[in-house]
Motif scaffolding. Structure first.
Motif, short mmCIF file in Angstrom:
data_model
loop_
_atom_site.label_atom_id
_atom_site.label_comp_id
_atom_site.label_asym_id
_atom_site.label_seq_id
_atom_site.Cartn_x
_atom_site.Cartn_y
_atom_site.Cartn_z
N ASP A 1 41.11 46.78 49.01
CA ASP A 1 41.16 46.10 48.30
C ASP A 1 42.97 44.85 48.12
O ASP A 1 43.48 44.88 47.20
CB ASP A 1 41.29 46.23 46.78
N LYS B 1 44.14 45.06 36.96
CA LYS B 1 42.81 44.84 36.38
C LYS B 1 43.04 46.10 35.21
O LYS B 1 42.17 47.08 35.68
CB LYS B 1 41.95 45.69 37.96
N SER C 1 45.46 48.49 35.69
CA SER C 1 45.62 50.00 36.07
C SER C 1 46.56 51.21 35.46
O SER C 1 47.04 51.00 33.96
CB SER C 1 46.54 49.72 37.78
N LEU D 1 39.00 43.41 43.07
CA LEU D 1 37.90 42.49 42.67
C LEU D 1 37.13 42.85 41.13
O LEU D 1 37.35 42.42 40.18
CB LEU D 1 36.30 42.28 43.17
N THR D 2 37.81 44.33 40.89
CA THR D 2 37.32 44.95 39.41
C THR D 2 37.96 45.90 38.98
O THR D 2 39.04 46.75 40.37
CB THR D 2 35.68 45.45 39.43
N SER D 3 37.96 46.38 37.89
CA SER D 3 38.77 48.00 37.79
C SER D 3 38.30 49.05 38.67
O SER D 3 36.92 49.17 38.35
CB SER D 3 38.84 47.98 36.21
N HIS D 4 39.29 50.22 38.76
CA HIS D 4 39.09 51.03 39.19
C HIS D 4 38.58 51.95 37.51
O HIS D 4 38.44 52.96 38.19
CB HIS D 4 39.50 51.92 39.83
N SER E 1 36.44 52.99 35.71
CA SER E 1 35.72 53.95 34.99
C SER E 1 34.86 55.14 35.78
O SER E 1 34.84 56.03 36.33
CB SER E 1 33.98 52.69 35.08
#
Length: 355
Positions: free
Chosen positions: A84, A119, A121, A168-171, A173
């Motif tokens: 990413d 996102k 972080s 593309l998305t948050s990590h 979860s």
């Protein structure tokens, strides 16, 4: 000129891996891809760039996978990449110059790592230095003419090369799930992982994540040092506030705010009083967070969050001028915040109605 191995660990990155490898393909002398269980076209796409693709059984351990990838490198230096990330043309040229001029005595090169906050972080600043380039084989030297010892100091340097983090998305979860699993295996985490778990929760945790984390953080109160326990206070205060357990909430909060108050706890107290519709008391605690407390986990709790909540308190109190002032303050810290923009529209409409 040094030679360079690019090492990556990947899983289901078909949407990003080509973008990343296109940035590195003409810089790398070899590309090593370690796949931890992709079920999409990640490996097929990677195969267009390299034949050095290895499978690694995922064991909930990024370090193990990263170490395995490093073990497959054969060049002078290793660049640790993630799918990413991207490097723009200006910084690609800087990277090529670094490759041609790097003093081989240098063992680690730190590079700027940007766009970290997009996102949500676990980092407090949008750009920070991170170690990205590593000498593959390190030479140890004995030093001092008597009582000789091995020189274990690292020769590192900082580069102004900017690596852009663009997921593309948050990590969040994924990371919270791994941290939760770790707490079932260990009595307590080490201080760094304890901090990362607490920070991840306060920045991106959902209500159920706090419920899952309660047992671990409650256990940590009797098993860690006082600085780590302060971080546990932040998580447990949120948990008790979510559960509306006022007695336990204040028991935790009052322990924390003795001496150097945590901004996270001050904001939690503000949240408690907002729920009680005691907006004047909420103002006191949010103002304390913004001006007289320190952030233990996220700088947002002394910057964006208390100012945004002060807007909401003053709006409820009918003081639109003060509400506008604090909304603008929140906007200083997050200029692109959709909440700040929406608040400005609400304030404008409210002020026009008052005319």
């Amino acid at each position: 000129m040094i030679t360079l191995s690019v090492c990556m660990i990947v899983k289901n990155e078909e949407q990003l891996i080509a973008r990343c490898l296109n940035c590195l393909n003409d810089i790398a002398d070899e590309i090593v891809i370690v796949d931890t269980g992709s079920v999409d076209n990640t490996k097929e796409i990677a195969g267009e760039y390299t034949s050095k693709i290895y499978n690694f059984d995922w064991i909930d351990d990024f370090s193990a996978a990263r170490n395995f990838s490093f073990s497959k490198a054969t060049m002078d230096y290793i660049y640790a990449a993630d799918a990413d990330e991207l490097i723009d043309e200006k910084n690609r040229e800087k990277f090529k110059r670094l490759k041609s001029t790097l003093d081989t005595d240098v063992e680690i090169v730190e590079m700027k790592y940007g766009n970290q906050l997009e996102k949500g972080s676990t980092y407090n600043f949008d750009v920070e230095y991170r170690p990205k380039l590593f000498k593959r084989v390190r030479t140890f030297k004995w030093i001092d003419p008597i009582h000789e010892i091995v020189d274990c100091r690292l020769n590192s340097m900082k580069s102004d090369i900017l690596i852009t983090h663009k997921p593309l998305t948050s990590h969040a979860s994924r990371d919270l799930s791994l941290l939760e699993k770790l707490t079932t295996k260990q009595t307590v985490l080490n201080s760094r992982l304890h901090m990362m778990y607490a920070r991840e929760l306060l920045i991106a945790g959902r209500e159920e994540d706090f419920y899952h984390a309660f047992t671990y953080f409650n256990r940590s109160l009797t098993a860690m040092n006082k600085d780590d326990i302060r971080l546990s206070h932040c998580v447990l205060a949120r948990y008790y506030n979510l559960k509306s357990e006022s007695f336990n909430f204040f028991k935790i909060a009052t322990k924390n705010i003795q001496g150097n108050a945590s901004a996270e706890i001050c904001c939690e107290l503000g949240s408690y009083y907002m729920k009680e519709k005691d907006y004047n008391e909420a103002v006191y605690w949010y103002y304390t967070a913004a001006t007289a407390a320190s952030a233990d986990l996220s700088i947002n709790y002394v910057q964006f969050i208390p100012n945004l909540q002060l807007y909401r308190c003053f709006f409820e109190l009918g003081d639109l001028a003060e509400a506008a002032k604090y909304n603008d303050m929140a906007g200083i810290y997050k200029p692109d915040s959709p909440e700040v923009a929406a608040n400005r529209e609400v304030l404008s409409a409210s002020m026009n109605l008052d005319k």
